[in-house]
Design an enzyme around this catalytic site. Structure first.
Site: not given
Length: 207
Positions: A45, A47, A49-51, A59, A101, A103, A138
């Site tokens: 949960n 922040k 993950k993508t970064t 790399r 997203f 929603w 995602e």
């Protein structure tokens, strides 16, 4: 097991402790001579993950490898990373295939169709030995919401060449994917400015 705090060690004791650690680490490195393409999962949960995945992308690009990125959910944002990565246009394939997203669309059938198209595109890169790294951004969300089936994703991962790395990001990674992965990192949420302070997403931080 050594539990003595390093702050309480004498200079000689500290030197001996670090020497033992060096020996252990050197032995581990010597015994870890294999190379293989990894299945990497960034979930949780928190922040980042993508970064974290994009750090691996940079790399790999720096080593001259070809890389592909397929975005499953956040594609409608057209993030700043895409503009930066244009300087590697000969090495990088970037496909923002999500429509925003869930929603935002409010149309489950459309979301499923979009996710399936993104997965089919991702498969072309996963199976192509010219690509050393494939980032499925995602994709775990698409799995969690049932837009993709874990069986099809696992079957697709089995088709990757031996040297290809695949990163799958997003919260809620299914247990079967975690079991199959070689490297799993879970980002924990401790504090978030949006929730605690009502601070909106900001350029350079979230996108």
């Amino acid at each position: 097991m050594e539990t003595k705090d390093t702050n309480s060690l004498t200079a000689e004791q500290y030197k001996q402790k670090m020497r033992r650690r060096q020996e252990v680490q050197s032995e581990r490195i010597a015994n870890s001579s294999k190379e293989k393409g990894l299945i990497i999962v960034n979930t949780g949960n928190g922040k980042g993950k993508t970064t974290a995945a994009l750090g691996m992308v940079v790399r790999s690009l720096g080593h001259g490898y070809r890389v592909a990125i397929v975005q499953f959910i956040k594609g409608a944002w057209e993030p700043a990373e895409k503009a930066v990565f244009e300087m590697w246009e000969n090495q990088l394939e970037f496909h923002a295939m999500g429509e925003g997203f869930t929603w935002d669309t409010q149309d489950r059938d459309r979301d499923i169709e979009t996710a399936q198209k993104a997965w089919n595109k991702a498969l072309t890169f996963i199976c192509n030995p010219e690509f050393r790294l494939v980032l499925l951004d995602e994709v775990n969300i698409a799995l969690k919401l049932g837009y993709l089936q874990i069986e099809q994703v696992l079957a697709g991962l089995e088709q990757k060449p031996e040297d290809t790395h695949v990163i799958l990001t997003g919260r809620g990674a299914p247990s079967a994917l975690i079991e199959r992965a070689d490297l799993v990192t879970e980002m924990s949420l401790v504090k978030h400015p949006f929730r605690e302070q009502g601070i909106k997403a900001q350029a350079g931080i979230e996108y």
